[in-house]
Design an enzyme around this catalytic site. Structure first.
Site, PDB file in Angstrom:
ATOM      1  N   HIS A 124       0.869  -1.178   0.000  1.00 39.28           N
ATOM      2  CA  HIS A 124       0.000   0.000   0.000  1.00 39.28           C
ATOM      3  C   HIS A 124       0.914   1.239   0.000  1.00 39.28           C
ATOM      4  O   HIS A 124       2.040   1.165   0.501  1.00 39.28           O
ATOM      5  CB  HIS A 124      -0.833  -0.055   1.288  1.00 39.28           C
ATOM      6  CG  HIS A 124      -1.910   0.962   1.404  1.00 39.28           C
ATOM      7  ND1 HIS A 124      -1.675   2.260   1.779  1.00 39.28           N
ATOM      8  CD2 HIS A 124      -3.254   0.871   1.204  1.00 39.28           C
ATOM      9  CE1 HIS A 124      -2.825   2.917   1.823  1.00 39.28           C
ATOM     10  NE2 HIS A 124      -3.801   2.097   1.469  1.00 39.28           N
ATOM     11  N   ASP A 201       2.896  -5.010   7.911  1.00 38.51           N
ATOM     12  CA  ASP A 201       1.683  -4.207   7.744  1.00 38.51           C
ATOM     13  C   ASP A 201       0.495  -5.171   7.826  1.00 38.51           C
ATOM     14  O   ASP A 201       0.213  -5.915   6.892  1.00 38.51           O
ATOM     15  CB  ASP A 201       1.744  -3.500   6.377  1.00 38.51           C
ATOM     16  CG  ASP A 201       0.437  -2.794   6.039  1.00 38.51           C
ATOM     17  OD1 ASP A 201      -0.551  -2.950   6.775  1.00 38.51           O
ATOM     18  OD2 ASP A 201       0.406  -2.092   5.004  1.00 38.51           O
ATOM     19  N   GLN A 204      -4.667  -5.471   6.661  1.00 40.70           N
ATOM     20  CA  GLN A 204      -5.687  -6.343   6.066  1.00 40.70           C
ATOM     21  C   GLN A 204      -5.656  -7.756   6.642  1.00 40.70           C
ATOM     22  O   GLN A 204      -6.356  -8.639   6.131  1.00 40.70           O
ATOM     23  CB  GLN A 204      -5.502  -6.425   4.544  1.00 40.70           C
ATOM     24  CG  GLN A 204      -5.699  -5.112   3.808  1.00 40.70           C
ATOM     25  CD  GLN A 204      -7.128  -4.586   3.875  1.00 40.70           C
ATOM     26  OE1 GLN A 204      -8.071  -5.293   4.213  1.00 40.70           O
ATOM     27  NE2 GLN A 204      -7.296  -3.307   3.554  1.00 40.70           N
ATOM     28  N   LYS A 227     -10.465  -0.941  10.441  1.00 39.82           N
ATOM     29  CA  LYS A 227     -10.562  -2.122   9.578  1.00 39.82           C
ATOM     30  C   LYS A 227     -10.878  -3.371  10.380  1.00 39.82           C
ATOM     31  O   LYS A 227     -11.024  -4.454   9.842  1.00 39.82           O
ATOM     32  CB  LYS A 227      -9.266  -2.300   8.786  1.00 39.82           C
ATOM     33  CG  LYS A 227      -9.037  -1.156   7.791  1.00 39.82           C
ATOM     34  CD  LYS A 227      -7.948  -1.471   6.823  1.00 39.82           C
ATOM     35  CE  LYS A 227      -7.397  -0.243   6.121  1.00 39.82           C
ATOM     36  NZ  LYS A 227      -8.180   0.164   4.960  1.00 39.82           N
ATOM     37  N   CYS A 365      -4.824   2.650  -3.625  1.00 42.71           N
ATOM     38  CA  CYS A 365      -3.555   3.112  -3.013  1.00 42.71           C
ATOM     39  C   CYS A 365      -2.429   2.113  -3.248  1.00 42.71           C
ATOM     40  O   CYS A 365      -1.558   1.919  -2.382  1.00 42.71           O
ATOM     41  CB  CYS A 365      -3.708   3.393  -1.519  1.00 42.71           C
ATOM     42  SG  CYS A 365      -4.760   4.770  -1.175  1.00 42.71           S
TER      43      CYS A 365
HETATM   44  N1  PLP Z   1      -1.841  -0.944   4.483  1.00 43.99           N
HETATM   45  C1  PLP Z   1      -2.787  -1.650   3.865  1.00 43.99           C
HETATM   46  C2  PLP Z   1      -2.489  -3.023   3.352  1.00 43.99           C
HETATM   47  C3  PLP Z   1      -4.082  -1.113   3.717  1.00 43.99           C
HETATM   48  O1  PLP Z   1      -5.015  -1.815   3.108  1.00 43.99           O
HETATM   49  C4  PLP Z   1      -4.336   0.188   4.224  1.00 43.99           C
HETATM   50  C5  PLP Z   1      -5.653   0.806   4.035  1.00 43.99           C
HETATM   51  O2  PLP Z   1      -6.385   0.478   3.124  1.00 43.99           O
HETATM   52  C6  PLP Z   1      -3.304   0.868   4.865  1.00 43.99           C
HETATM   53  C7  PLP Z   1      -2.068   0.278   4.972  1.00 43.99           C
HETATM   54  C8  PLP Z   1      -3.518   2.233   5.444  1.00 43.99           C
HETATM   55  O3  PLP Z   1      -4.441   2.183   6.482  1.00 43.99           O
HETATM   56  P1  PLP Z   1      -4.986   3.515   7.158  1.00 43.99           P
HETATM   57  O4  PLP Z   1      -5.473   4.383   6.042  1.00 43.99           O
HETATM   58  O5  PLP Z   1      -6.082   3.053   8.060  1.00 43.99           O
HETATM   59  O6  PLP Z   1      -3.849   4.130   7.891  1.00 43.99           O
END
Ligand code: PLP
Length: 407
Positions: A124, A201, A204, A227, A365
């Site tokens: 992401h 990370d 998900q 999430k 993203c």
């Molecule tokens: N990493 C992953 C794999 C994500 O799917 C997301 C959000 O969609 C993020 C990071 C960023 O999360 P946040 O916007 O809640 O900080």
């Protein structure tokens, strides 16, 4: 599945019975954010009605009561991810801030010119840009593990990329645009052979799988409350105590200090050293209810039900010859990305919305992935444990209608 009754569960999520464009909402945008069960919603009301005050600062009843709940949540999360100590749990705004904290604090202290930071092609933007900024500042290099046409990491390339110049590995557990579940334990083991710390990370994965940070032996782990059925604006950074203790503060302000003079400030101990300013107290309390809620259902029950829904949806859309699934890894979780030749994903999303079906369209993203698969965007359906196979039927019927309309 023991005690898993999806229809009963759905009653806890008031938004699921909402009408959208005259149709009952089918919410398949769970990877963007999940819906909130009543205990979470009620907790937010309870907090502002009965407990509202600042944490760690007052000797009065309200402040003491809310400080206790705040710190109890830290312990709950410690137990939820099997951390060794509550001091390894830092409240942040979300995954993005957690990664920025590590890149900024750990990264600035430990990454130097000529060093390398290793990420993967399926990150992401939140796990690309902070490292890019760091590398630019320090004259370090960002290296990227490539992926196969199925959307799996090329582990043999990972083996080749990792070397004595590598000073940090940051990797997504489950890809938000492909659904791929990465073999993070293997990735961590390999990095540790070179004494390289690894950030996972888990944005998900925390809501779909049992995460045990001690078993994984990851050095840092990041996730977002929204999430995992909790409020927005609250997230977690887990970090190994010995690393966090050596890291400088990320932000300066109240709560992160022991004493301040104009000449010198002494910093608080972990985790407070990393929690400057008034935190999102309501968010923390809401997150606590979200975690208790999913613990009650059982993460194994959740994972097993969701994989049934994913399988059902994958089989159903595979029967539509115009559909091409993007992300066909052997190990997948809850995410179904696809394209249809000749129809832009935004049009698909707009037409589905008319039938009350909420999916996500765009680059999610993850622009490098779109480029890797040579598509401008994909349509993405993402599932949660409150979704029904009947909802998949509505989605597939609506998709077939869009194809008919455009042909
Ligand atoms: N990493 C992953 C794999 C994500 O799917 C997301 C959000 O969609 C993020 C990071 C960023 O999360 P946040 O916007 O809640 O900080």
């Amino acid at each position: 599945m023991q005690n898993f009754d999806v229809n009963k569960i759905r009653q806890d999520f008031p938004i699921l019975s909402k009408m959208v464009n005259g149709k009952t909402l089918v919410y398949f945008d769970n990877a963007a954010t999940t819906q909130k069960p009543l205990p979470v919603i009620e907790k937010l009301i309870h907090y502002y009605t009965n407990l509202n005050s600042n944490v760690h600062r007052g000797v009065h009843y309200l402040s003491e009561a809310v400080s206790k709940e705040y710190e109890d949540t830290r312990k709950l999360i410690q137990n939820f991810i099997y951390a060794r100590s509550p001091n390894e749990i830092i409240f942040t705004r979300g995954t993005t801030e957690s990664i920025n904290l590590v890149a900024s604090s750990y990264g600035r202290t430990n990454i130097k010119e000529g060093d390398e930071v290793l990420i993967t092609h399926m990150e992401h933007h939140s796990n690309i840009v902070p490292w890019q900024l760091l590398c630019e500042e320090k004259g370090a290099k960002l290296k990227v593990v490539p992926i196969t046409d199925d959307g799996e990491l090329m582990l043999s390339e990972y083996d080749k990329l990792i070397n004595e110049k590598t000073k940090f590995v940051s990797v997504v557990h489950i890809s938000n645009s492909l659904g791929t579940v990465n073999p993070i334990k293997k990735i961590i083991e390999k990095a540790h052979r070179y004494n390289i710390p690894v950030l996972v990370d888990a944005a998900q994965s925390i809501q779909h799988s049992n995460i045990n940070v001690q078993e994984l032996d990851c050095d840092f782990l990041a996730f977002s409350g929204h999430k995992i059925y909790g409020p927005t604006g609250i997230g977690i950074l887990y970090g190994k105590k010995e690393l966090l203790e050596k890291m400088p503060p990320y932000q300066g302000g109240g709560d992160m200090i022991l004493s301040v003079t104009f000449e010198k400030t002494l910093f608080n101990t972990i985790p407070y050293k990393f929690e400057a300013g008034t935190p999102h107290i309501a968010g923390v309390l809401g997150l606590s209810e979200a975690i208790k809620y999913i613990q009650e259902i059982g993460i194994e029950n959740i994972a097993s039900y969701e994989s049934e829904v994913l399988k059902y949806a994958t089989e159903a859309i595979s029967e539509i010859k115009e559909v091409k699934i993007i992300g066909t890894a052997k190990e997948k979780s809850s995410i179904l990305s696809f394209v249809i030749d000749g129809i832009h994903p935004h049009d698909i999303g707009t037409f589905l919305d008319r039938d009350g079906v909420a999916i996500r369209t765009g680059h999610h993203c993850t622009e490098p992935i779109m480029r890797r698969f040579n598509v401008p965007a994909t349509s993405r359906a993402s599932f949660a444990f409150y979704n029904l196979k009947e909802e998949v039927d509505v989605f597939v019927k609506s998709l077939r209608n869009v194809i008919k309309l455009f042909s």
